[in-house]
Design a protein around this motif. Structure first.
Motif, mmCIF file in Angstrom:
data_model
loop_
_atom_site.group_PDB
_atom_site.id
_atom_site.type_symbol
_atom_site.label_atom_id
_atom_site.label_comp_id
_atom_site.label_asym_id
_atom_site.label_seq_id
_atom_site.Cartn_x
_atom_site.Cartn_y
_atom_site.Cartn_z
ATOM 1 N N GLY A 313 0.810 -1.219 0.000
ATOM 2 C CA GLY A 313 0.000 0.000 0.000
ATOM 3 C C GLY A 313 0.836 1.258 0.000
ATOM 4 N N MET A 314 1.869 1.276 0.841
ATOM 5 C CA MET A 314 2.701 2.478 0.924
ATOM 6 C C MET A 314 3.490 2.704 -0.357
ATOM 7 S SD MET A 314 1.723 3.683 3.718
ATOM 8 C CE MET A 314 2.820 5.098 3.707
ATOM 9 N N ARG A 315 3.928 1.631 -0.983
ATOM 10 C CA ARG A 315 4.670 1.780 -2.246
ATOM 11 C C ARG A 315 3.742 2.252 -3.371
ATOM 12 N NH1 ARG A 315 8.893 -3.358 -2.287
ATOM 13 N NH2 ARG A 315 9.486 -3.221 -0.071
ATOM 14 N N GLU A 316 2.520 1.726 -3.384
ATOM 15 C CA GLU A 316 1.550 2.201 -4.373
ATOM 16 C C GLU A 316 1.304 3.705 -4.192
ATOM 17 O OE1 GLU A 316 -2.889 1.099 -6.075
ATOM 18 O OE2 GLU A 316 -2.537 0.864 -3.916
ATOM 19 N N LEU A 317 1.152 4.123 -2.945
ATOM 20 C CA LEU A 317 0.937 5.541 -2.660
ATOM 21 C C LEU A 317 2.118 6.383 -3.128
ATOM 22 C CD1 LEU A 317 -0.561 7.899 -1.239
ATOM 23 C CD2 LEU A 317 0.629 7.237 0.867
ATOM 24 N N ASN A 318 3.321 5.962 -2.771
ATOM 25 C CA ASN A 318 4.513 6.742 -3.110
ATOM 26 C C ASN A 318 4.725 6.865 -4.618
ATOM 27 O OD1 ASN A 318 5.131 7.164 -0.404
ATOM 28 N ND2 ASN A 318 6.424 5.352 -0.266
ATOM 29 N N GLU A 319 4.354 5.806 -5.342
ATOM 30 C CA GLU A 319 4.619 5.805 -6.785
ATOM 31 C C GLU A 319 3.496 6.449 -7.594
ATOM 32 O OE1 GLU A 319 5.461 2.509 -10.262
ATOM 33 O OE2 GLU A 319 6.453 2.254 -8.318
ATOM 34 N N THR A 320 2.251 6.307 -7.121
ATOM 35 C CA THR A 320 1.114 6.719 -7.953
ATOM 36 C C THR A 320 0.265 7.841 -7.370
ATOM 37 O OG1 THR A 320 -0.493 5.179 -6.972
ATOM 38 C CG2 THR A 320 0.926 4.323 -8.741
ATOM 39 N N GLY A 321 0.424 8.160 -6.090
ATOM 40 C CA GLY A 321 -0.442 9.156 -5.458
ATOM 41 C C GLY A 321 -1.811 8.601 -5.129
ATOM 42 N N PHE A 322 -1.952 7.276 -5.239
ATOM 43 C CA PHE A 322 -3.236 6.617 -4.963
ATOM 44 C C PHE A 322 -2.993 5.427 -4.064
ATOM 45 C CE2 PHE A 322 -6.148 3.097 -6.020
ATOM 46 C CZ PHE A 322 -7.368 3.685 -5.749
ATOM 47 N N MET A 323 -3.966 5.120 -3.208
ATOM 48 C CA MET A 323 -3.947 3.853 -2.487
ATOM 49 C C MET A 323 -5.388 3.351 -2.386
ATOM 50 S SD MET A 323 -2.760 2.809 1.396
ATOM 51 C CE MET A 323 -1.281 3.800 1.407
ATOM 52 N N HIS A 324 -5.555 2.066 -2.633
ATOM 53 C CA HIS A 324 -6.869 1.443 -2.548
ATOM 54 C C HIS A 324 -7.451 1.656 -1.154
ATOM 55 C CE1 HIS A 324 -9.813 -1.843 -2.256
ATOM 56 N NE2 HIS A 324 -9.844 -1.814 -3.577
ATOM 57 N N ASN A 325 -8.754 1.913 -1.072
ATOM 58 C CA ASN A 325 -9.362 2.306 0.206
ATOM 59 C C ASN A 325 -9.229 1.241 1.292
ATOM 60 O OD1 ASN A 325 -10.818 4.397 1.668
ATOM 61 N ND2 ASN A 325 -12.458 2.876 1.802
ATOM 62 N N ARG A 326 -9.397 -0.020 0.947
ATOM 63 C CA ARG A 326 -9.219 -1.083 1.942
ATOM 64 C C ARG A 326 -7.802 -1.049 2.492
ATOM 65 N NH1 ARG A 326 -11.188 -4.050 5.821
ATOM 66 N NH2 ARG A 326 -13.131 -3.804 4.658
ATOM 67 N N VAL A 327 -6.826 -0.830 1.612
ATOM 68 C CA VAL A 327 -5.430 -0.810 2.042
ATOM 69 C C VAL A 327 -5.127 0.462 2.835
ATOM 70 C CG1 VAL A 327 -3.050 -1.112 1.282
ATOM 71 C CG2 VAL A 327 -4.894 -2.186 -0.007
ATOM 72 N N ARG A 328 -5.823 1.552 2.535
ATOM 73 C CA ARG A 328 -5.671 2.765 3.359
ATOM 74 C C ARG A 328 -6.015 2.446 4.817
ATOM 75 N NH1 ARG A 328 -7.548 8.174 -0.150
ATOM 76 N NH2 ARG A 328 -7.010 7.310 -2.189
ATOM 77 N N MET A 329 -7.080 1.695 5.017
ATOM 78 C CA MET A 329 -7.483 1.349 6.387
ATOM 79 C C MET A 329 -6.437 0.459 7.056
ATOM 80 S SD MET A 329 -11.614 0.839 6.262
ATOM 81 C CE MET A 329 -11.754 -0.189 4.808
ATOM 82 N N ILE A 330 -5.893 -0.478 6.296
ATOM 83 C CA ILE A 330 -4.901 -1.409 6.852
ATOM 84 C C ILE A 330 -3.616 -0.667 7.227
ATOM 85 C CG2 ILE A 330 -3.465 -3.426 6.367
ATOM 86 C CD1 ILE A 330 -5.726 -4.350 4.404
ATOM 87 N N THR A 331 -3.127 0.177 6.311
ATOM 88 C CA THR A 331 -1.867 0.891 6.579
ATOM 89 C C THR A 331 -2.023 1.893 7.719
ATOM 90 O OG1 THR A 331 -2.372 2.520 4.847
ATOM 91 C CG2 THR A 331 -0.985 0.651 4.227
ATOM 92 N N ALA A 332 -3.174 2.547 7.781
ATOM 93 C CA ALA A 332 -3.413 3.521 8.852
ATOM 94 C C ALA A 332 -3.498 2.817 10.201
ATOM 95 C CB ALA A 332 -4.695 4.302 8.568
ATOM 96 N N SER A 333 -4.242 1.726 10.245
ATOM 97 C CA SER A 333 -4.356 0.971 11.490
ATOM 98 C C SER A 333 -2.984 0.483 11.939
ATOM 99 C CB SER A 333 -5.300 -0.221 11.288
ATOM 100 O OG SER A 333 -5.325 -1.036 12.447
ATOM 101 N N PHE A 334 -2.166 0.037 10.992
ATOM 102 C CA PHE A 334 -0.844 -0.487 11.338
ATOM 103 C C PHE A 334 0.027 0.596 11.977
ATOM 104 C CE2 PHE A 334 3.562 -1.620 10.600
ATOM 105 C CZ PHE A 334 3.595 -2.950 10.976
ATOM 106 N N LEU A 335 0.033 1.784 11.381
ATOM 107 C CA LEU A 335 0.873 2.853 11.928
ATOM 108 C C LEU A 335 0.453 3.207 13.355
ATOM 109 C CD1 LEU A 335 3.131 4.996 11.191
ATOM 110 C CD2 LEU A 335 1.224 6.593 10.903
ATOM 111 N N VAL A 336 -0.845 3.358 13.541
ATOM 112 C CA VAL A 336 -1.349 3.820 14.838
ATOM 113 C C VAL A 336 -1.332 2.708 15.875
ATOM 114 C CG1 VAL A 336 -3.343 4.796 16.029
ATOM 115 C CG2 VAL A 336 -2.794 5.560 13.718
#
Length: 436
Positions: A313-336
């Protein structure tokens, strides 16, 4: 003698069709001259001079410039601070009225108040309209006339109140003859503003009925194109929210709910402005003691946590400026929850990287993940990245696209063990919330 003109000020509504403020401007007494300001109050704070959003806006404004040229008109495009731009315009044109659409973020509200004062002092009317949402401000309230802070009852009331009046398109094209007939004016290049083209391929402004129709089935699978990718167009108003709601009503209630979430978060922003100040919606959550380990934060930013779904998810965000919404929830939960890093750090990183960045939705999503927001998941609900992978990317199609080295020896070990992280964050949250 200067020609009298009405000005339509573009902001988050970058289109000619179905545009509320533009419609009323075109129906006014005087010819309409559109305006867009590349706002230095915002742009000067951007460190990345290859910012995809600035590139997207410039391309979109250039398209409007071309469309207006075909109509024998033009758009004034300025690079500067809004108040200074308006002072300059007042000395160049005889402006009779100014039309624009509402904005809801604190900076925008303060900016509009200052511009309104300047114009009113010169006897010029400043008229703003609802355009980027279906319902705003106090239009959807509970039975006790208070704002909703939980999505489900809000969405139920939203649907009850909806009728054709709220989603009827504004027929701006009927009045295109009322644009000021004038030679095309040049617009500043990206380079003249200190920015550069990014080479980014932006999502098409395409309403795909097949995708909308199957949205409820496919929206959680990050390896396929199961979402519309229209969020950037909604963010900058290159497409009308009314047209999308018309489609959603016919095609898919699950997708309609996603559009209602936008209104909901705008509603929260309006009624609870303290969230503008980096405060938790539920203030008791500001008592949490975060670890805020900078090395771990960088590992998360760079997609090197050792948890493949998070890293993808983070690599998709860094490369494309987009992240799939389900993965946004996963990556956010992981950080916090796994790393016990303040949600504001993640919010700021997404704000920097997301092409579709929108303060209300970004803040709402991050506070949802942290448990501190409205309609939040209980703080003890913690996404297990492995279980999420098994459920939504069982064949690792998405992960292998973004983390091709997943099976290699140099792929990092998990940055933290799930059970340990879960117990640690529960203890930290409980300690903070028991102070209430």
């Amino acid at each position: 003698m200067k020609q009298k003109v009405s000005i339509f000020w573009y902001r988050r509504d970058l289109r000619l069709d179905d545009n509320a403020g533009l419609y009323y401007a075109l129906r006014s007494t005087y010819p309409v001259l559109p305006l867009f300001i590349f706002d230095r109050e915002i742009l000067d704070k951007l460190d990345n001079k290859h910012d995809t959003r600035v590139d997207f806006i410039h391309k979109t404004v250039s398209e409007i410039h071309q469309q207006l040229a075909k109509l024998g008109s033009t758009i004034i495009v300025k690079y500067g601070k809004p108040l200074e731009v308006w002072e300059s315009l007042l000395s160049t044109f005889e402006i009779t009225e100014v039309y624009t659409n509402h904005d809801y973020e604190k900076y925008s509200i303060d900016r509009d108040e200052r511009v309104c004062e300047l114009l009113n002092a010169k006897g010029i009317g400043f008229y703003t309209y609802k355009d980027q949402v279906i319902f705003e401000k106090n239009e959807v309230l509970s039975g006790s006339k208070t704002p909703y802070t939980v999505f489900t009852p809000y969405s139920k009331k939203w649907k009850e109140q909806l009728n054709d009046f709220y989603i009827k398109s504004y027929p701006t094209e009927t009045y295109f003859k009322n644009f000021l007939q004038t030679a095309s004016l040049p617009i500043p290049t990206l380079e003249e503003m200190g920015f550069f083209e990014t080479g980014m391929e932006f999502p098409e402004k395409l309403i795909d009925e097949n995708v909308i129709g199957r949205y409820n089935e496919l929206r959680n699978i990050p390896s396929i194109s199961g979402t519309t990718r229209l969020s950037v167009h909604l963010r900058f108003g290159t497409i009308s929210i009314r047209k999308l709601v018309q489609k959603a009503i016919k095609l898919n209630q699950t997708w309609l709910n996603e559009l209602i979430w936008r209104d909901f978060y705008m509603n929260i922003l309006y009624h609870f402005p303290h969230i503008n100040n980096a405060e938790a919606f539920r203030r008791e959550y500001d008592e949490i003691v975060w670890r805020n380990n900078e090395e771990e934060f960088q590992a998360w930013c760079n997609g090197k946590t050792g948890y493949p779904i998070v890293d993808a998810g983070m690599r998709e965000l860094n490369e494309t400026g987009f992240m799939h919404n389900r993965v946004r929830m996963i990556t956010a939960s992981f950080l916090v929850k796994h790393l016990l890093i303040d949600w504001r750090w993640g919010e700021a990183y997404f704000a920097e990287k997301l092409l579709d960045y929108d303060f209300a939705a970004n803040n709402g999503g991050w506070q949802w993940a942290a448990g501190s927001g409205c309609d939040a998941a209980p703080y003890f609900r913690i996404f297990n990245p492995t279980a999420q992978t098994q459920k939504f990317d069982p064949d690792l199609k998405y992960i292998k696209k973004w983390v091709p080295e997943i099976s290699d020896f140099d792929y990092p070990e998990p940055i933290v063990e799930h059970t340990f992280a879960r117990e640690r964050v529960l203890k930290a949250y409980k300690k903070a919330l028991d102070k209430k």
